[in-house]
Motif scaffolding. Structure first.
Motif, PDB file in Angstrom:
ATOM      1  N   SER A   1     -37.019 -11.067  25.749  1.00  0.00           N
ATOM      2  CA  SER A   1     -36.215 -10.967  24.545  1.00  0.00           C
ATOM      3  C   SER A   1     -37.065 -10.503  23.373  1.00  0.00           C
ATOM      4  O   SER A   1     -38.285 -10.668  23.364  1.00  0.00           O
ATOM      5  CB  SER A   1     -35.596 -12.332  24.194  1.00  0.00           C
ATOM      6  N   MET A   2     -36.401  -9.938  22.349  1.00  0.00           N
ATOM      7  CA  MET A   2     -37.115  -9.490  21.164  1.00  0.00           C
ATOM      8  C   MET A   2     -37.773 -10.664  20.453  1.00  0.00           C
ATOM      9  O   MET A   2     -38.880 -10.573  19.938  1.00  0.00           O
ATOM     10  CB  MET A   2     -36.148  -8.764  20.217  1.00  0.00           C
ATOM     11  N   LEU A   3     -37.064 -11.821  20.416  1.00  0.00           N
ATOM     12  CA  LEU A   3     -37.605 -12.994  19.744  1.00  0.00           C
ATOM     13  C   LEU A   3     -38.875 -13.465  20.440  1.00  0.00           C
ATOM     14  O   LEU A   3     -39.872 -13.800  19.809  1.00  0.00           O
ATOM     15  CB  LEU A   3     -36.557 -14.119  19.728  1.00  0.00           C
ATOM     16  N   THR A   4     -38.845 -13.468  21.800  1.00  0.00           N
ATOM     17  CA  THR A   4     -40.034 -13.860  22.551  1.00  0.00           C
ATOM     18  C   THR A   4     -41.186 -12.903  22.271  1.00  0.00           C
ATOM     19  O   THR A   4     -42.340 -13.307  22.093  1.00  0.00           O
ATOM     20  CB  THR A   4     -39.725 -13.870  24.063  1.00  0.00           C
ATOM     21  N   THR A   5     -40.866 -11.614  22.197  1.00  0.00           N
ATOM     22  CA  THR A   5     -41.886 -10.612  21.900  1.00  0.00           C
ATOM     23  C   THR A   5     -42.533 -10.865  20.555  1.00  0.00           C
ATOM     24  O   THR A   5     -43.757 -10.782  20.399  1.00  0.00           O
ATOM     25  CB  THR A   5     -41.271  -9.193  21.919  1.00  0.00           C
ATOM     26  N   MET A   6     -41.700 -11.221  19.551  1.00  0.00           N
ATOM     27  CA  MET A   6     -42.226 -11.451  18.213  1.00  0.00           C
ATOM     28  C   MET A   6     -43.105 -12.691  18.175  1.00  0.00           C
ATOM     29  O   MET A   6     -44.126 -12.734  17.502  1.00  0.00           O
ATOM     30  CB  MET A   6     -41.077 -11.572  17.207  1.00  0.00           C
ATOM     31  N   LYS A   7     -42.709 -13.725  18.934  1.00  0.00           N
ATOM     32  CA  LYS A   7     -43.531 -14.935  18.983  1.00  0.00           C
ATOM     33  C   LYS A   7     -44.883 -14.631  19.616  1.00  0.00           C
ATOM     34  O   LYS A   7     -45.916 -15.135  19.190  1.00  0.00           O
ATOM     35  CB  LYS A   7     -42.795 -16.020  19.757  1.00  0.00           C
ATOM     36  N   ARG A   8     -44.878 -13.798  20.672  1.00  0.00           N
ATOM     37  CA  ARG A   8     -46.142 -13.421  21.303  1.00  0.00           C
ATOM     38  C   ARG A   8     -46.995 -12.589  20.361  1.00  0.00           C
ATOM     39  O   ARG A   8     -48.222 -12.683  20.352  1.00  0.00           O
ATOM     40  CB  ARG A   8     -45.879 -12.670  22.606  1.00  0.00           C
ATOM     41  N   LEU A   9     -46.333 -11.747  19.550  1.00  0.00           N
ATOM     42  CA  LEU A   9     -47.057 -10.954  18.561  1.00  0.00           C
ATOM     43  C   LEU A   9     -47.773 -11.866  17.577  1.00  0.00           C
ATOM     44  O   LEU A   9     -48.936 -11.648  17.238  1.00  0.00           O
ATOM     45  CB  LEU A   9     -46.086 -10.036  17.812  1.00  0.00           C
ATOM     46  N   ALA A  10     -47.071 -12.935  17.133  1.00  0.00           N
ATOM     47  CA  ALA A  10     -47.671 -13.869  16.192  1.00  0.00           C
ATOM     48  C   ALA A  10     -48.866 -14.567  16.821  1.00  0.00           C
ATOM     49  O   ALA A  10     -49.915 -14.722  16.203  1.00  0.00           O
ATOM     50  CB  ALA A  10     -46.634 -14.907  15.761  1.00  0.00           C
ATOM     51  N   ALA A  11     -48.698 -14.994  18.079  1.00  0.00           N
ATOM     52  CA  ALA A  11     -49.795 -15.663  18.776  1.00  0.00           C
ATOM     53  C   ALA A  11     -50.974 -14.718  18.951  1.00  0.00           C
ATOM     54  O   ALA A  11     -52.133 -15.094  18.784  1.00  0.00           O
ATOM     55  CB  ALA A  11     -49.314 -16.173  20.135  1.00  0.00           C
ATOM     56  N   GLY A  12     -50.646 -13.464  19.284  1.00  0.00           N
ATOM     57  CA  GLY A  12     -51.709 -12.469  19.454  1.00  0.00           C
ATOM     58  C   GLY A  12     -52.461 -12.219  18.168  1.00  0.00           C
ATOM     59  O   GLY A  12     -53.683 -12.067  18.165  1.00  0.00           O
ATOM     60  N   ALA A  13     -51.729 -12.193  17.040  1.00  0.00           N
ATOM     61  CA  ALA A  13     -52.374 -11.979  15.747  1.00  0.00           C
ATOM     62  C   ALA A  13     -53.337 -13.111  15.435  1.00  0.00           C
ATOM     63  O   ALA A  13     -54.437 -12.903  14.915  1.00  0.00           O
ATOM     64  CB  ALA A  13     -51.322 -11.867  14.646  1.00  0.00           C
ATOM     65  N   ALA A  14     -52.926 -14.346  15.768  1.00  0.00           N
ATOM     66  CA  ALA A  14     -53.788 -15.503  15.523  1.00  0.00           C
ATOM     67  C   ALA A  14     -55.048 -15.421  16.375  1.00  0.00           C
ATOM     68  O   ALA A  14     -56.159 -15.677  15.909  1.00  0.00           O
ATOM     69  CB  ALA A  14     -53.019 -16.788  15.829  1.00  0.00           C
TER      70      ALA A  14
ATOM     71  N   TYR B   1     -39.037  -8.147   8.971  1.00  0.00           N
ATOM     72  CA  TYR B   1     -40.289  -8.206   8.216  1.00  0.00           C
ATOM     73  C   TYR B   1     -41.447  -8.707   9.076  1.00  0.00           C
ATOM     74  O   TYR B   1     -42.559  -8.193   8.995  1.00  0.00           O
ATOM     75  CB  TYR B   1     -40.134  -9.150   7.022  1.00  0.00           C
ATOM     76  N   PHE B   2     -41.195  -9.751   9.871  1.00  0.00           N
ATOM     77  CA  PHE B   2     -42.291 -10.400  10.598  1.00  0.00           C
ATOM     78  C   PHE B   2     -42.963  -9.474  11.617  1.00  0.00           C
ATOM     79  O   PHE B   2     -44.194  -9.315  11.599  1.00  0.00           O
ATOM     80  CB  PHE B   2     -41.802 -11.686  11.259  1.00  0.00           C
ATOM     81  N   PRO B   3     -42.224  -8.827  12.521  1.00  0.00           N
ATOM     82  CA  PRO B   3     -42.904  -7.929  13.463  1.00  0.00           C
ATOM     83  C   PRO B   3     -43.535  -6.715  12.798  1.00  0.00           C
ATOM     84  O   PRO B   3     -44.608  -6.274  13.202  1.00  0.00           O
ATOM     85  CB  PRO B   3     -41.795  -7.522  14.447  1.00  0.00           C
ATOM     86  N   ILE B   4     -42.883  -6.171  11.748  1.00  0.00           N
ATOM     87  CA  ILE B   4     -43.474  -5.046  11.031  1.00  0.00           C
ATOM     88  C   ILE B   4     -44.766  -5.490  10.348  1.00  0.00           C
ATOM     89  O   ILE B   4     -45.778  -4.773  10.344  1.00  0.00           O
ATOM     90  CB  ILE B   4     -42.487  -4.476   9.989  1.00  0.00           C
ATOM     91  N   GLY B   5     -44.755  -6.693   9.784  1.00  0.00           N
ATOM     92  CA  GLY B   5     -45.966  -7.229   9.153  1.00  0.00           C
ATOM     93  C   GLY B   5     -47.101  -7.372  10.145  1.00  0.00           C
ATOM     94  O   GLY B   5     -48.269  -7.089   9.825  1.00  0.00           O
ATOM     95  N   GLY B   6     -46.780  -7.796  11.366  1.00  0.00           N
ATOM     96  CA  GLY B   6     -47.795  -7.913  12.397  1.00  0.00           C
ATOM     97  C   GLY B   6     -48.413  -6.565  12.751  1.00  0.00           C
ATOM     98  O   GLY B   6     -49.635  -6.448  12.932  1.00  0.00           O
TER      99      GLY B   6
END
Length: 338
Positions: A2-15, A45-50
């Motif tokens: 899912s897109m939401l799961t992808t965004m959560k992984r993006l956040a984790a990856g950024a960290a 905003y969140f995925p673009i920010g990542g």
């Protein structure tokens, strides 16, 4: 996935990216952190920010762009920070808890001029723009079977207007007013779109507003799992809004953007990346240069559907706030500004 799961992984990856950068930093090299205030994790905003945080970062000790490494600002580690959205980001920039953030063009203008939602409050005179990014479409999402065909049909319905501090809440109030409604005419709640979507899925919400680039993850998931109606914002009421507020523009959500939803006419504002005039000119110049290099272009084109809309052709459109001096220097050198 899912897109939401992808965004959560993006956040984790950024960290993890940030932690690894700190761990491998060469001794004696200067390191600088730069936060980008975004929005909720279910929005755009969140995925673009990542993506942009990764693009402008170049941790100490990393390979240079010429050697196939990071093409960002040397020594910079940028992070995308989830937030309440436009108003919250501007307030955090003003207060010094964020170096930059995304905001709707209308909210930026009101903050800088002390008008609109900032009426009676001190002007945010040190607000500056790095770039105009992409159009943010105003979504009015309705539950299937709620019989909501127009904004006027929201009267007496359970409607989420988004969280305090969000640009969506500001625009939702303007749209309700254009159709002769106020918050008191609906059973108003103040939830982020993913929360509102969960309530709608359970039958506890009739409609919610969301301002952001399409396709939005929370809405796409809801459309696939439960089905939705996307309510048009058009006709004389929309024309009234367009006439009174010049930062709004006509917009169209193409058919099949969301499962089972045809083409819908609506309106939009622009998403802009803003910062403070107190940020060093050299730093913002480097960030702006990194934003528009070929490496970032590839990241934006492949990283998110709205990334393709972030272009130099529109980087200076709809600016109601002055450019940061560092950004202005870049645009002049690039021949985009006289």
């Amino acid at each position: 996935m899912s897109m939401l799961t992808t965004m959560k992984r993006l956040a984790a990856g950024a960290a993890l990216f940030g932690a690894a950068a700190v761990a491998t930093a060469a001794v004696g090299q200067q390191m600088q952190f730069f936060r980008i205030g975004t929005g909720g994790t279910a929005g755009t905003y969140f995925p673009i920010g990542g993506l942009l945080a990764n693009a402008i970062s170049s941790p100490p000790g990393s390979r240079s762009c010429a050697d196939g490494g990071a093409c960002g600002v040397e020594g910079l580690i940028a992070t995308a920070v989830a937030s309440n959205g436009s108003v919250g980001n501007i307030n955090a920039i003003q207060g010094g808890s964020l170096e930059s953030g995304f905001t709707q063009s209308d909210v930026a203008f009101w903050a800088y001029t002390g008008t609109g939602v900032y009426e009676g409050k001190p002007k945010v005179e040190n607000l500056r723009v790095i770039a105009n990014l992409y159009p943010e479409t105003i979504h009015l999402v309705a539950r299937k079977g709620a019989n909501i065909k127009s904004v006027a049909d929201l009267k007496g319905k359970r409607v989420s207007l988004d969280e305090p501090g969000s640009g969506t809440l500001v625009d939702a109030k303007l749209i309700l007013a254009a159709y002769g409604l106020t918050e008191k005419d609906v059973e108003a709640e103040y939830l982020k779109p993913n929360q509102a979507g969960e309530r709608m899925r359970d039958g506890g919400m009739d409609a919610f507003f969301f301002v952001g680039g399409y396709p939005a993850g929370a809405i796409a998931e809801l459309a696939s799992s439960s089905g939705i109606d996307l309510v048009p914002i058009s006709g004389p009421e929309a024309e009234k809004i367009l006439g009174e507020y010049k930062f709004f523009a006509k917009d169209t959500v193409p058919a099949d953007t969301y499962k089972g939803v045809g083409q819908v006419e609506t309106i939009s504002v622009n998403a802009q990346w803003v910062t403070s005039a107190s940020q060093p000119d050299e730093l913002i110049y480097g960030i702006t240069k990194a934003l528009w290099n070929d490496n970032t272009r590839k990241l934006l084109d492949s990283g998110h559907a709205k990334g393709k809309a972030i272009k130099t052709d529109t980087a200076l459109q709809g600016l109601g706030v002055p450019l940061h001096a560092g950004a202005e220097k870049f645009y002049k050198e690039a021949g985009l500004l006289k």
